[in-house]
Design a protein around this motif. Structure first.
Motif, short mmCIF file in Angstrom:
data_model
loop_
_atom_site.label_atom_id
_atom_site.label_comp_id
_atom_site.label_asym_id
_atom_site.label_seq_id
_atom_site.Cartn_x
_atom_site.Cartn_y
_atom_site.Cartn_z
N ARG A 180 28.55 -16.56 22.22
CA ARG A 180 27.55 -15.79 22.97
C ARG A 180 27.85 -14.30 22.86
NH1 ARG A 180 23.63 -16.53 26.44
NH2 ARG A 180 23.99 -18.77 26.43
N THR B 53 16.50 -15.32 22.57
CA THR B 53 16.20 -16.67 22.08
C THR B 53 17.15 -17.06 20.95
OG1 THR B 53 13.90 -16.33 22.68
CG2 THR B 53 14.36 -18.16 21.21
N THR C 55 20.53 -17.92 22.30
CA THR C 55 20.53 -19.28 22.85
C THR C 55 20.59 -20.32 21.74
OG1 THR C 55 19.25 -18.48 24.73
CG2 THR C 55 19.27 -20.85 24.38
N THR D 127 23.76 -22.77 21.31
CA THR D 127 23.51 -24.21 21.41
C THR D 127 24.03 -24.93 20.16
OG1 THR D 127 21.54 -23.74 22.73
CG2 THR D 127 21.72 -25.96 21.84
N MET E 191 22.36 -36.16 17.56
CA MET E 191 21.49 -34.99 17.50
C MET E 191 22.24 -33.72 17.13
SD MET E 191 19.08 -35.51 20.77
CE MET E 191 17.75 -34.57 20.07
N GLY F 155 20.42 -31.16 14.78
CA GLY F 155 19.95 -30.15 15.72
C GLY F 155 20.49 -28.78 15.37
N ARG G 84 18.81 -27.23 12.39
CA ARG G 84 17.49 -26.67 12.65
C ARG G 84 17.54 -25.34 13.39
NH1 ARG G 84 14.51 -30.92 15.39
NH2 ARG G 84 15.82 -32.40 14.30
N LEU G 85 18.58 -25.15 14.18
CA LEU G 85 18.68 -23.92 14.97
C LEU G 85 19.21 -22.74 14.16
CD1 LEU G 85 20.13 -25.37 18.30
CD2 LEU G 85 17.79 -24.60 17.89
N THR H 62 22.50 -22.47 28.35
CA THR H 62 22.63 -23.34 27.18
C THR H 62 22.43 -24.79 27.59
OG1 THR H 62 24.41 -21.86 26.48
CG2 THR H 62 24.06 -23.83 25.17
N LEU H 63 21.42 -25.42 27.02
CA LEU H 63 21.18 -26.84 27.28
C LEU H 63 21.38 -27.57 25.97
CD1 LEU H 63 20.01 -28.77 29.62
CD2 LEU H 63 17.86 -28.57 28.40
N ALA I 77 13.97 -19.22 26.61
CA ALA I 77 14.83 -19.38 25.43
C ALA I 77 15.41 -20.79 25.37
CB ALA I 77 15.96 -18.35 25.44
N VAL I 78 15.69 -21.35 26.54
CA VAL I 78 16.24 -22.70 26.61
C VAL I 78 15.16 -23.72 26.22
CG1 VAL I 78 17.22 -24.45 28.16
CG2 VAL I 78 18.01 -22.09 28.30
N ILE J 175 12.57 -23.18 24.26
CA ILE J 175 12.32 -23.05 22.82
C ILE J 175 13.40 -23.79 22.04
CG2 ILE J 175 12.33 -21.40 20.88
CD1 ILE J 175 11.15 -19.32 22.92
N THR J 176 14.65 -23.55 22.41
CA THR J 176 15.77 -24.17 21.71
C THR J 176 15.75 -25.69 21.86
OG1 THR J 176 17.08 -22.19 22.08
CG2 THR J 176 18.29 -24.17 21.52
N GLN K 251 13.07 -27.16 19.68
CA GLN K 251 13.41 -27.08 18.25
C GLN K 251 14.45 -28.13 17.85
OE1 GLN K 251 14.61 -23.13 17.23
NE2 GLN K 251 14.32 -23.46 15.04
N ILE K 252 15.38 -28.37 18.75
CA ILE K 252 16.47 -29.31 18.45
C ILE K 252 15.98 -30.76 18.63
CG2 ILE K 252 17.55 -29.62 20.71
CD1 ILE K 252 20.18 -28.87 19.55
N GLY K 253 14.83 -30.92 19.26
CA GLY K 253 14.29 -32.26 19.45
C GLY K 253 14.71 -32.93 20.74
N LEU K 254 15.20 -32.13 21.70
CA LEU K 254 15.62 -32.70 22.97
C LEU K 254 14.40 -32.93 23.84
CD1 LEU K 254 18.62 -30.45 24.02
CD2 LEU K 254 18.72 -32.73 23.05
#
Lengths: 136, 124
Positions: free
Chosen positions: A25, A36, A39, A43, A104, A108, A111-112, B54-55, B85-86, B88-89, B92-95
């Motif tokens: 971070r 964004t 994040t 992540t 994932m 995941g 993709r990020l 962060t999720l 932002a969380v 969107i993320t 995108q990650i498919g959660l």
């Protein structure tokens, strides 16, 4: 440049995943990524650090500020000497898991980030490198 | 580092998550919420995640599982305050958070409960 341009975090316990997230971070914010993207990067780092811990037990995350054609970016490299990934394309499939995770993490994280490279030799370990470039 | 706060407000449990909890804290969430469900017999749980930065998939799975367990105990769970932002993320990650109800913020979550509308999340 006065800012720190690289660093590393040892991943050996569950709480090191949190330390990795914090380091990333801070590094991503320093590079100048927007909220964004920070994040997204944090992540992805969390997923990859957890994989290192879950599958290899321990490893290292290196982060480096990088530049390509005048664009600034951040590279994260996860290195472990764990069992390795026998089938990388399978591991990148959505929902595929050997049982410890959700399946994932790897797809995941891919993709990020803008770029992902996986080097793995069964029995010798895994090195996963991901990069994200700053927009404009 | 702050811990998870669980307080009872009227008929509800208000659960506030810290900005960047470690795995042990996330795992403790489930236990704390279920124990409070039994002890304090609320109608439901409002999970305030407005501070969460962060999720990841582990965190999301734990939240989804906790909501599922609360439902089995007869309560509803509303997740409130996810940051843009969380969101969107996570997308995108498919959660996905399954069929859990969501609200823009805690205020709207309390409104949903006060109105007694159980259909906002697409199900009763």
């Amino acid at each position: 440049m006065t800012a720190v341009s690289q660093g590393e975090i040892q991943i050996a316990t569950e709480s090191d995943i949190l330390l990795a997230r914090r380091a990333v971070r801070e590094a991503a914010t320093q590079v100048g990524f927007g909220a964004t993207d920070v994040t997204r990067i944090v992540t992805a780092a969390s997923e990859l650090a957890r994989n290192t811990f879950l599958y290899a037990g321990r490893g290292t995350m290196h982060w480096t500020r990088c530049e390509l054609h005048g664009r600034e970016g951040l590279e994260l490299k996860f290195v472990d000497k764990g069992p390795g990934i026998p089938d990388i394309s399978l591991a990148l499939q959505e929902g595929y898991s050997t049982g410890k995770g959700l399946g994932m993490g790897l797809p995941g994280a891919k993709r990020l980030m803008d770029d992902m490279d996986i080097q793995s030799a069964p029995g010798h370990g895994t090195t996963i490198t991901v990069k994200k470039w700053r927009k404009t | 580092m702050s811990d998870i706060s669980v307080i009872r407000v009227r008929d509800l449990l208000m659960v506030t998550l810290p900005s960047d909890p470690d795995d042990a804290t996330v795992s403790a969430l489930q236990h704390q919420v279920l124990e409070a469900m039994q002890k304090r017999e609320p109608k439901g749980v409002v999970l305030d995640i407005s501070a969460v930065e962060t999720l990841d998939s582990f965190f999301a799975r734990t939240v989804a599982e906790t909501a599922q367990m609360v439902r089995l105990m007869g309560g509803r769970t509303i997740i409130a305050g996810m940051r843009p932002a969380v969101a969107i993320t996570a997308t995108q990650i498919g959660l996905t958070l399954g069929k859990i109800e969501t609200a823009l913020d805690v205020d709207r979550a309390l409104e949903m409960v006060a109105r007694g509308d159980g259909n906002i999340g697409g199900q009763k």
